[in-house]
Design a protein around this motif. Structure first.
Motif, PDB file in Angstrom:
ATOM      1  N   LEU A   1       0.810  -1.210   0.000  1.00  0.00           N
ATOM      2  CA  LEU A   1       0.000   0.000   0.000  1.00  0.00           C
ATOM      3  C   LEU A   1       0.844   1.262   0.000  1.00  0.00           C
ATOM      4  O   LEU A   1       0.306   2.351   0.157  1.00  0.00           O
ATOM      5  CB  LEU A   1      -0.928  -0.013   1.222  1.00  0.00           C
ATOM      6  CG  LEU A   1      -1.942  -1.140   1.249  1.00  0.00           C
ATOM      7  CD1 LEU A   1      -2.763  -1.075   2.526  1.00  0.00           C
ATOM      8  CD2 LEU A   1      -2.841  -1.100   0.040  1.00  0.00           C
ATOM      9  N   LYS A   2       2.155   1.125  -0.210  1.00  0.00           N
ATOM     10  CA  LYS A   2       3.021   2.302  -0.221  1.00  0.00           C
ATOM     11  C   LYS A   2       2.681   3.227  -1.387  1.00  0.00           C
ATOM     12  O   LYS A   2       2.634   4.438  -1.240  1.00  0.00           O
ATOM     13  CB  LYS A   2       4.484   1.892  -0.288  1.00  0.00           C
ATOM     14  CG  LYS A   2       4.969   1.246   0.983  1.00  0.00           C
ATOM     15  CD  LYS A   2       6.419   0.837   0.870  1.00  0.00           C
ATOM     16  CE  LYS A   2       6.877   0.106   2.110  1.00  0.00           C
ATOM     17  NZ  LYS A   2       8.246  -0.362   1.984  1.00  0.00           N
ATOM     18  N   GLY A   3       2.431   2.663  -2.544  1.00  0.00           N
ATOM     19  CA  GLY A   3       2.061   3.464  -3.706  1.00  0.00           C
ATOM     20  C   GLY A   3       0.715   4.144  -3.517  1.00  0.00           C
ATOM     21  O   GLY A   3       0.506   5.278  -3.941  1.00  0.00           O
TER      22      GLY A   3
ATOM     23  N   VAL B   1      -2.451   9.057  -2.471  1.00  0.00           N
ATOM     24  CA  VAL B   1      -3.434   9.788  -1.667  1.00  0.00           C
ATOM     25  C   VAL B   1      -2.833  11.096  -1.166  1.00  0.00           C
ATOM     26  O   VAL B   1      -3.510  12.136  -1.169  1.00  0.00           O
ATOM     27  CB  VAL B   1      -3.930   8.912  -0.500  1.00  0.00           C
ATOM     28  CG1 VAL B   1      -4.724   9.724   0.509  1.00  0.00           C
ATOM     29  CG2 VAL B   1      -4.775   7.768  -1.025  1.00  0.00           C
ATOM     30  N   PHE B   2      -1.581  11.063  -0.736  1.00  0.00           N
ATOM     31  CA  PHE B   2      -0.927  12.302  -0.293  1.00  0.00           C
ATOM     32  C   PHE B   2      -0.798  13.301  -1.436  1.00  0.00           C
ATOM     33  O   PHE B   2      -1.018  14.502  -1.248  1.00  0.00           O
ATOM     34  CB  PHE B   2       0.448  12.018   0.303  1.00  0.00           C
ATOM     35  CG  PHE B   2       0.398  11.586   1.749  1.00  0.00           C
ATOM     36  CD1 PHE B   2      -0.453  12.192   2.643  1.00  0.00           C
ATOM     37  CD2 PHE B   2       1.226  10.574   2.200  1.00  0.00           C
ATOM     38  CE1 PHE B   2      -0.496  11.806   3.970  1.00  0.00           C
ATOM     39  CE2 PHE B   2       1.191  10.175   3.522  1.00  0.00           C
ATOM     40  CZ  PHE B   2       0.323  10.791   4.417  1.00  0.00           C
ATOM     41  N   MET B   3      -0.444  12.816  -2.630  1.00  0.00           N
ATOM     42  CA  MET B   3      -0.323  13.730  -3.771  1.00  0.00           C
ATOM     43  C   MET B   3      -1.677  14.310  -4.162  1.00  0.00           C
ATOM     44  O   MET B   3      -1.781  15.504  -4.462  1.00  0.00           O
ATOM     45  CB  MET B   3       0.314  13.008  -4.960  1.00  0.00           C
ATOM     46  CG  MET B   3       1.799  12.781  -4.787  1.00  0.00           C
ATOM     47  SD  MET B   3       2.614  12.206  -6.271  1.00  0.00           S
ATOM     48  CE  MET B   3       1.957  10.566  -6.437  1.00  0.00           C
ATOM     49  N   LEU B   4      -2.710  13.496  -4.135  1.00  0.00           N
ATOM     50  CA  LEU B   4      -4.042  13.983  -4.451  1.00  0.00           C
ATOM     51  C   LEU B   4      -4.509  14.992  -3.408  1.00  0.00           C
ATOM     52  O   LEU B   4      -5.079  16.037  -3.752  1.00  0.00           O
ATOM     53  CB  LEU B   4      -5.032  12.818  -4.533  1.00  0.00           C
ATOM     54  CG  LEU B   4      -6.472  13.179  -4.858  1.00  0.00           C
ATOM     55  CD1 LEU B   4      -6.555  13.813  -6.245  1.00  0.00           C
ATOM     56  CD2 LEU B   4      -7.354  11.952  -4.778  1.00  0.00           C
TER      57      LEU B   4
END
Length: 49
Positions: free
Chosen positions: A20-22, A27-30
């Motif tokens: 789930l690292k990707g 999610v952080f970038m979004l």
């Protein structure tokens, strides 16, 4: 008569092949994109008045 079921002991192994690292990075970038967009719109709104 009904056949007696043979109960075999089977061990089901769950493989954790999905990372789930990707997903976390996406999610952080979004989230960062949404925050930057809202801040930009807010400053455009404030600048008009």
């Amino acid at each position: 008569m009904a056949k007696a079921e043979l109960k075999t002991k089977q061990k089901t192994e769950v493989e954790d092949s999905s990372s789930l690292k990707g997903t976390l990075a996406s999610v952080f970038m979004l989230g960062a994109f949404i925050i930057v967009t809202w801040v930009g719109v807010y400053y455009l709104f404030v600048d008009r008045f």
